[in-house]
Scaffold this motif. Structure first.
Motif, mmCIF file in Angstrom:
data_model
loop_
_atom_site.group_PDB
_atom_site.id
_atom_site.type_symbol
_atom_site.label_atom_id
_atom_site.label_comp_id
_atom_site.label_asym_id
_atom_site.label_seq_id
_atom_site.Cartn_x
_atom_site.Cartn_y
_atom_site.Cartn_z
ATOM 1 N N GLY A 204 47.868 37.445 33.235
ATOM 2 C CA GLY A 204 48.574 38.615 33.750
ATOM 3 C C GLY A 204 49.323 38.297 35.026
ATOM 4 O O GLY A 204 49.615 37.127 35.326
ATOM 5 N N ARG A 205 49.615 39.369 35.792
ATOM 6 C CA ARG A 205 50.371 39.216 37.035
ATOM 7 C C ARG A 205 49.646 39.899 38.184
ATOM 8 O O ARG A 205 48.917 40.874 37.988
ATOM 9 C CB ARG A 205 51.778 39.796 36.886
ATOM 10 C CG ARG A 205 52.667 38.995 35.946
ATOM 11 C CD ARG A 205 54.114 39.428 36.027
ATOM 12 N NE ARG A 205 54.971 38.563 35.231
ATOM 13 C CZ ARG A 205 56.304 38.617 35.225
ATOM 14 N NH1 ARG A 205 56.930 39.529 35.984
ATOM 15 N NH2 ARG A 205 57.001 37.785 34.482
ATOM 16 N N TRP A 206 49.863 39.364 39.349
ATOM 17 C CA TRP A 206 49.284 39.912 40.564
ATOM 18 C C TRP A 206 49.738 41.362 40.766
ATOM 19 O O TRP A 206 50.910 41.692 40.579
ATOM 20 C CB TRP A 206 49.705 39.053 41.745
ATOM 21 C CG TRP A 206 49.292 39.578 43.095
ATOM 22 C CD1 TRP A 206 48.039 39.879 43.503
ATOM 23 C CD2 TRP A 206 50.159 39.834 44.205
ATOM 24 N NE1 TRP A 206 48.052 40.311 44.808
ATOM 25 C CE2 TRP A 206 49.344 40.297 45.270
ATOM 26 C CE3 TRP A 206 51.541 39.719 44.412
ATOM 27 C CZ2 TRP A 206 49.872 40.639 46.521
ATOM 28 C CZ3 TRP A 206 52.057 40.051 45.659
ATOM 29 C CH2 TRP A 206 51.224 40.515 46.689
ATOM 30 N N VAL A 207 48.788 42.221 41.128
ATOM 31 C CA VAL A 207 49.114 43.596 41.499
ATOM 32 C C VAL A 207 49.630 43.565 42.927
ATOM 33 O O VAL A 207 48.873 43.291 43.876
ATOM 34 C CB VAL A 207 47.881 44.509 41.375
ATOM 35 C CG1 VAL A 207 48.197 45.912 41.877
ATOM 36 C CG2 VAL A 207 47.395 44.556 39.929
ATOM 37 N N VAL A 208 50.915 43.818 43.100
ATOM 38 C CA VAL A 208 51.562 43.689 44.407
ATOM 39 C C VAL A 208 50.857 44.577 45.436
ATOM 40 O O VAL A 208 50.580 45.752 45.184
ATOM 41 C CB VAL A 208 53.054 44.064 44.314
ATOM 42 C CG1 VAL A 208 53.708 44.012 45.692
ATOM 43 C CG2 VAL A 208 53.774 43.135 43.344
ATOM 44 N N GLY A 209 50.569 43.980 46.580
ATOM 45 C CA GLY A 209 49.918 44.708 47.669
ATOM 46 C C GLY A 209 48.416 44.529 47.722
ATOM 47 O O GLY A 209 47.794 44.813 48.745
ATOM 48 N N SER A 210 47.810 44.080 46.623
ATOM 49 C CA SER A 210 46.357 43.860 46.629
ATOM 50 C C SER A 210 46.069 42.482 47.211
ATOM 51 O O SER A 210 46.730 41.503 46.875
ATOM 52 C CB SER A 210 45.790 43.980 45.213
ATOM 53 O OG SER A 210 46.261 42.941 44.381
ATOM 54 N N ALA A 211 45.083 42.421 48.109
ATOM 55 C CA ALA A 211 44.777 41.171 48.789
ATOM 56 C C ALA A 211 43.383 41.228 49.369
ATOM 57 O O ALA A 211 42.824 42.314 49.539
ATOM 58 C CB ALA A 211 45.813 40.901 49.894
ATOM 59 N N PRO A 212 42.796 40.090 49.683
ATOM 60 C CA PRO A 212 41.461 40.091 50.302
ATOM 61 C C PRO A 212 41.458 40.908 51.589
ATOM 62 O O PRO A 212 42.358 40.804 52.409
ATOM 63 C CB PRO A 212 41.213 38.607 50.599
ATOM 64 C CG PRO A 212 42.101 37.872 49.668
ATOM 65 C CD PRO A 212 43.307 38.728 49.495
ATOM 66 N N GLY A 213 40.459 41.749 51.725
ATOM 67 C CA GLY A 213 40.358 42.586 52.914
ATOM 68 C C GLY A 213 41.029 43.929 52.759
ATOM 69 O O GLY A 213 40.738 44.866 53.502
ATOM 70 N N ALA A 214 41.924 44.056 51.781
ATOM 71 C CA ALA A 214 42.569 45.343 51.549
ATOM 72 C C ALA A 214 41.606 46.272 50.816
ATOM 73 O O ALA A 214 40.689 45.845 50.144
ATOM 74 C CB ALA A 214 43.844 45.152 50.723
ATOM 75 N N GLU A 215 41.816 47.588 50.951
ATOM 76 C CA GLU A 215 40.915 48.538 50.310
ATOM 77 C C GLU A 215 40.927 48.391 48.793
ATOM 78 O O GLU A 215 39.940 48.663 48.119
ATOM 79 C CB GLU A 215 41.318 49.972 50.700
ATOM 80 C CG GLU A 215 41.062 50.302 52.173
ATOM 81 C CD GLU A 215 41.380 51.744 52.483
ATOM 82 O OE1 GLU A 215 41.747 52.480 51.546
ATOM 83 O OE2 GLU A 215 41.260 52.137 53.653
ATOM 84 N N SER A 216 42.067 47.979 48.258
ATOM 85 C CA SER A 216 42.183 47.879 46.805
ATOM 86 C C SER A 216 41.627 46.570 46.246
ATOM 87 O O SER A 216 41.502 46.427 45.046
ATOM 88 C CB SER A 216 43.652 48.017 46.395
ATOM 89 O OG SER A 216 44.414 46.972 46.982
ATOM 90 N N GLU A 217 41.308 45.587 47.104
ATOM 91 C CA GLU A 217 40.872 44.243 46.702
ATOM 92 C C GLU A 217 42.012 43.510 45.992
ATOM 93 O O GLU A 217 43.019 44.095 45.621
ATOM 94 C CB GLU A 217 39.646 44.297 45.792
ATOM 95 C CG GLU A 217 38.450 45.035 46.374
ATOM 96 C CD GLU A 217 37.321 45.128 45.374
ATOM 97 O OE1 GLU A 217 36.311 44.436 45.572
ATOM 98 O OE2 GLU A 217 37.458 45.874 44.394
ATOM 99 N N THR A 218 41.814 42.228 45.793
ATOM 100 C CA THR A 218 42.799 41.452 45.037
ATOM 101 C C THR A 218 42.669 41.823 43.563
ATOM 102 O O THR A 218 41.566 41.863 43.020
ATOM 103 C CB THR A 218 42.556 39.949 45.218
ATOM 104 O OG1 THR A 218 42.422 39.656 46.601
ATOM 105 C CG2 THR A 218 43.716 39.154 44.638
#
Length: 236
Positions: A204-218
């Motif tokens: 698949g593809r990266w969910v833009v904006g999701s990253a370690p430490g973000a509320e949404s997680e990677t």
């Protein structure tokens, strides 16, 4: 415990080490680079066993240390506990670390991105295989530009959380299972949750904006999820 029994206990432990290290069993407990130190240790223990069994018995028993040859040099009965790890390996054969550990260490800090320049993914007509930990730190640097709009494939085992989300997960060890750390990427766009601890390849593809430490997680938006056999070495 007599001198002969001591020697057999040491030989048993040496045989267990060789059995594990000459196959893939040792990879459940330690890193891959420890194979040959374990082989060497097993050989040394077997050599020590042979020496203990073949050396001459002192006439007065003063330097032997066995219960039968020297009453003042008895070996504690707790020495028998030394064989327990080997018995457990032969009888129970504990599995590699998996979802149970990952789910309990979900809040631990993830590995930092390397200090070197973050290189773009190689050009490819299909999905690029990326390690779970690498995918996470790529998401957290340069605004995820090295993985944005790229088809990738993450391989790992399935872990879950209390909300019902599921993750493609890998565990890394530096030396042994005691220092294990978990990396996981939430899978979106795939309603069917595979069995926990099963191995999958998520494309698949990266969910833009999701990253370690973000509320949404990677997170990765999955286009396909395929079952996989667990590799011989389950740790990154």
């Amino acid at each position: 415990m007599t001198r002969t029994t001591q020697a057999l206990v040491i030989g048993f432990l040496g045989a267990v080490l060789l059995r594990l290290s000459l196959g893939d069993g040792y990879l459940r407990y330690v890193s891959e680079w420890m194979k040959w130190p374990l082989v060497a240790t097993g050989v040394v223990l077997l050599g020590l066993t042979a020496w203990m069994l073949l050396r001459p018995v002192p006439e007065d028993g003063s330097k032997d240390g066995s219960a039968e040859d020297g009453p003042g040099h008895k070996v504690p009965a707790m020495t028998w506990l030394a064989i327990l790890p080997g018995v457990i390996v032969f009888v129970a054969s504990p599995p590699s670390l998996g979802a149970y550990l990952a789910e309990r260490r979900a809040g631990d800090p993830v590995a930092a991105a390397p200090d070197a320049e973050i290189l773009p993914l190689p050009a490819s007509d299909g999905p690029v295989d990326v390690e779970v930990a690498e995918f996470m730190w790529r998401a957290g640097v340069e605004d995820g530009s090295t993985i944005e709009d790229r088809d990738v494939r993450l391989t790992g085992f399935v872990s879950t959380d209390e909300s019902g989300s599921w993750y493609v997960t890998r565990i890394a060890i530096a030396c042994c299972a005691a220092d294990a750390t978990a990396s996981r990427v939430r899978v979106e766009g795939h309603a069917d949750v595979p069995p926990r601890d099963s191995w999958v390849a998520v494309t698949g593809r990266w969910v833009v904006g999701s990253a370690p430490g973000a509320e949404s997680e990677t997170a990765i938006e999955a286009t396909s999820v395929q079952p996989r056999e667990a590799p011989a070495n389950t740790y990154q």
